[in-house]
Structure formats: C-alpha cells, structure tokens
Scaffold this motif. Structure first.
Motif, PDB file in Angstrom:
ATOM      1  N   ALA A  88       0.822  -1.343   0.178  1.00 36.86           N
ATOM      2  CA  ALA A  88       0.136   0.009   0.159  1.00 36.86           C
ATOM      3  C   ALA A  88       0.684   1.299   0.006  1.00 36.86           C
ATOM      4  CB  ALA A  88      -0.914   0.100   1.043  1.00 36.86           C
ATOM      5  N   CYS A  89       1.750   1.474  -0.964  1.00 36.49           N
ATOM      6  CA  CYS A  89       2.632   2.439  -1.018  1.00 36.49           C
ATOM      7  C   CYS A  89       1.876   3.710  -1.081  1.00 36.49           C
ATOM      8  CB  CYS A  89       3.660   2.377  -2.287  1.00 36.49           C
ATOM      9  SG  CYS A  89       3.226   2.588  -3.939  1.00 36.49           S
ATOM     10  N   THR A  91       1.409   5.377  -3.921  1.00 37.67           N
ATOM     11  CA  THR A  91       1.810   6.152  -5.106  1.00 37.67           C
ATOM     12  C   THR A  91       1.885   5.543  -6.380  1.00 37.67           C
ATOM     13  OG1 THR A  91       4.229   6.025  -4.658  1.00 37.67           O
ATOM     14  CG2 THR A  91       3.099   7.634  -3.638  1.00 37.67           C
ATOM     15  N   CYS A  92       1.765   4.076  -6.510  1.00 37.02           N
ATOM     16  CA  CYS A  92       2.009   3.301  -7.807  1.00 37.02           C
ATOM     17  C   CYS A  92       0.803   3.451  -8.575  1.00 37.02           C
ATOM     18  CB  CYS A  92       2.402   1.857  -7.381  1.00 37.02           C
ATOM     19  SG  CYS A  92       0.932   0.734  -6.707  1.00 37.02           S
ATOM     20  N   CYS A  95      -2.003   1.894  -6.598  1.00 33.21           N
ATOM     21  CA  CYS A  95      -2.578   2.611  -5.389  1.00 33.21           C
ATOM     22  C   CYS A  95      -3.292   3.969  -5.730  1.00 33.21           C
ATOM     23  CB  CYS A  95      -1.140   2.865  -4.709  1.00 33.21           C
ATOM     24  SG  CYS A  95      -0.747   1.584  -3.712  1.00 33.21           S
ATOM     25  N   GLU A 104       1.729  -2.316  -6.532  1.00 35.91           N
ATOM     26  CA  GLU A 104       2.744  -2.722  -7.396  1.00 35.91           C
ATOM     27  C   GLU A 104       4.262  -2.733  -6.827  1.00 35.91           C
ATOM     28  OE1 GLU A 104       2.190  -0.285 -11.018  1.00 35.91           O
ATOM     29  OE2 GLU A 104       0.802  -1.911 -11.687  1.00 35.91           O
ATOM     30  N   ARG A 105       4.401  -2.329  -5.528  1.00 34.80           N
ATOM     31  CA  ARG A 105       5.588  -2.340  -4.940  1.00 34.80           C
ATOM     32  C   ARG A 105       5.813  -3.356  -4.166  1.00 34.80           C
ATOM     33  NH1 ARG A 105       6.283   3.406  -5.118  1.00 34.80           N
ATOM     34  NH2 ARG A 105       6.567   3.683  -7.423  1.00 34.80           N
TER      35      ARG A 105
END
Ligand SMILES: [Zn+2]
Ligand SMILES: [Zn+2]
Length: 359
Positions: A88-89, A91-92, A95, A104-105
């Motif tokens: 749950a970064c 920013t990808c 997300c 995706e991270r």
C-alpha cells in the motif's frame, strides 16, 4: 529472537533462534503480540505456493513498534500496528487508482531479509514473518491503530477479517436487505458472514459441511440459515430459501473448484459471485458460458477483501470496538509460539474457527 521457520516442505515447522540484523532506512521492528494461524500457512508447509525454506512463517499479526529505520515517517516507536501483506505504497499505478491491495511495490519488499539463520539471510512469508518474537518489515506494511483491543484480535484483522469481512463489504458490496450465501465457514467465512451482517444483509446462508460451524454461524455471527453442501439437494435447499432465485451475493471462501461452482450456481440472475478462497496456481474453473451470459451474473476475484488498508483497517478496528464485528468469539484456541505445530494440527478440526499464537 525465537521464530517459527519453514525449513523443508511437508515437515513440521522449526522453532529456532534467528539473529536480528540492523534495520535498513525504510524498515521497522515490531514486537509481536499475537499471530493468527491461517490455512495459507498450511498451504505454504505443503509446498502449494512453491516457496522453499528456510523462511520465517506467519502473515497475520499485530504488535508494537520498538525501533524504526532512519527514513521512516509512517510509524514511530510505541505505535500499535496491524501487519498487512500489501505494501500500500500510495503512489504506484494501482494505489493511485484506489487499489492499494494490488500495490505494485509489493514484490520490492516481500523478499527482504528479516534475520540470519544458520549463517544465511532469511526472508519471511509476505515480507512479514508474524510467527516470531519480532517482525522486521517495510514501514508501508504496518498500519498504526489507536485502540484498546488486544493484539490477538488485531492480529485477525491482518488477514482473516480484512479478507472475509472486506470481501462482503468492499469487493461484493453487499447492500442492506439483500440475500447472501457464504460458502465455507472457517475464520475467513465467519468474518465474511459478519461483514454481510454489518452491511445489513436481510438473509445470510452459511454453507459448510460441518454442522457445528453452521450452528455457530447462526448462533454467534449473524447467519440466518445453514445449508450442508454435501447434501444431494443442497442447491435446491438454498434456492428454496430465496424464492427459487438464489442469492444476490454468493461468496466462496474455501479455495476449492467445487465450492466455487456451488457459489456460482447459488447466485441469482444478475447477482454477484465473489471468489475469496486461495487455490493452487494451475487449476482452471469451468463455467457454463452461455448461462453466464444470459444470467448476467457478475464474477469478482477477491484479494485482501478489496480493502484499502490505510482507510479500512482503522475502520474494521472501530467495527470490532463497537461489536459490529465480534473478533473475540472467532478465537477458539490460543497457543504459545513453540506450540505452533500443535496449532497447525488443529486447523482441520471442525470446532476451530481461528487459532492464535500469543507471545
Ligand atoms: Zn491468511
Ligand atoms: Zn502501491
């Protein structure tokens, strides 16, 4: 620290000393309070995920942050956190489209080293390794929560509750007054039933071969009816409960092709079938293609309930505080870390909803 390790496929887990390493800038250390025991741990042990040991086991846990790396901004020492198996970064590409459960991270962090065992670096399942005295994880995999709930309940929110209740609330999108069937009444299934109850479902049918689980689903978690899927007329029984139509939302929570087909067949025309259960990678599901077209059913694959963990885990915690979700009654057995193999052996027992290792 003491940790539970997968060493060889199809062998009991080891409980051994793992040496902790200095934190990387984005990593945090969490003193684990409790770790749930999930069927996915058993799949791992049986080699279904194709992962090799040694690795630290456990992906459903909660505890308190004790130490943070030099670049950590999301949590601080003393925070109580629920560990999550998405990054749950924020920013990808996924997300930024409100699909942080598909971040995706994830693969960037999942294989990181959590300690040294027998002279080699070891990773942890899901980048977490909750079955240990300490977790070493990327800061994005810990959701801070402000609550008095015990760690054993918070641990369940890390997997079973978010997966099950989330599937009903977010992926299926159960609406008030609607009809629901939940196929499979283990920990995730009972969470799905409670999610459907919280969403205001008018009828919730618990589908499980074990009578005790059907009764518990009705008595404790909000189901209104039970159906034994091994009965020759199981589908007819279910349809008879819904004026012959089938349910508006069927959730499959077992991870078996026959259960997926049952859920599909139990869904009414225009209804939604949600597939929550995890299966081995190479299986294919066969469905009647023309019927799928003419019945206008919606099929939904569900990972982590479709939950957006930074928003939804604090909400699920609030639901547990108000009693909308009863997590205490989902815990049937408690074990110590070194009793992990006993905890694994009771997974198949009909009366066990969820076991937790309490540290
Ligand atoms: Zn799990
Ligand atoms: Zn992301």
């Amino acid at each position: 620290m003491k940790a539970v390790l997968l060493d060889k496929i199809n062998e009991p887990f080891l409980v051994e000393e793992v040496e902790l390493l200095p934190l990387e800038p984005q990593q945090i250390r969490v003193k684990v309070g409790a770790s749930g025991v999930c069927h996915s741990d058993q799949n791992l042990q049986r080699g279904i995920y194709g992962m090799q040991g040694p690795l630290v086991v456990g992906h459903e846990g909660a505890g308190t942050v004790t130490e943070v790396g030099s670049d950590v901004t999301m949590v601080k020492p003393g925070d109580r956190v629920v560990a999550v198996f998405t990054t749950a970064c924020g920013t990808c590409w996924q997300c930024s489209r409100s699909r942080s459960h598909l971040c995706e991270r994830f693969m960037d962090h999942i294989g990181h080293t959590v300690g040294r065992f027998r002279g080699s670096d070891v990773p942890a399942l899901g980048g977490l390794g909750t079955m240990a005295e300490y977790m070493t994880l990327h800061q994005s995999q810990a959701i801070p929560v402000d609550t008095e709930l015990p760690d054993e309940q918070l641990a369940l929110i890390g997997c079973a509750v978010t997966t099950g209740a989330g599937a009903a609330l977010y992926d299926a999108g159960v609406v008030p007054g609607s009809t629901v069937a939940v196929v499979g009444c283990g920990g995730v299934g009972m969470a799905a039933i409670q999610g459907a109850r919280a969403a205001g479902a008018g009828q919730i049918i618990a589908v499980d071969p074990v009578e005790h689980k059907r009764e518990l689903a009705i008595k404790t978690f909000g189901a209104t009816h039970g159906v034994d899927p091994t009965a020759p007329d199981a589908l007819e029984q279910l349809r008879a409960l819904t004026d012959g139509r089938g349910v508006e939302y069927a959730l499959e929570v077992v991870g078996r092709l026959d259960a997926m087909r049952f859920a599909y067949d139990a869904t009414c025309r225009g209804g939604t079938t949600t597939f929550v259960g995890a299966l081995a990678g190479d299986l294919s599901l066969s469905l009647p293609a023309n019927e799928l077209h003419t019945s206008a059913k919606r099929l939904v694959g569900s990972v982590y309930g479709g939950a957006q963990v930074r928003r939804d885990i604090p909400r699920l915690v609030k639901m547990a505080e108000t009693g909308a979700l009863d997590l205490d009654l989902m815990i049937t057995e408690r074990f110590r870390l070194d009793e992990v193999n006993t905890a694994m052996s009771v997974l198949e027992r009909g009366d066990v909803i969820r076991s937790v290792l309490v540290l």
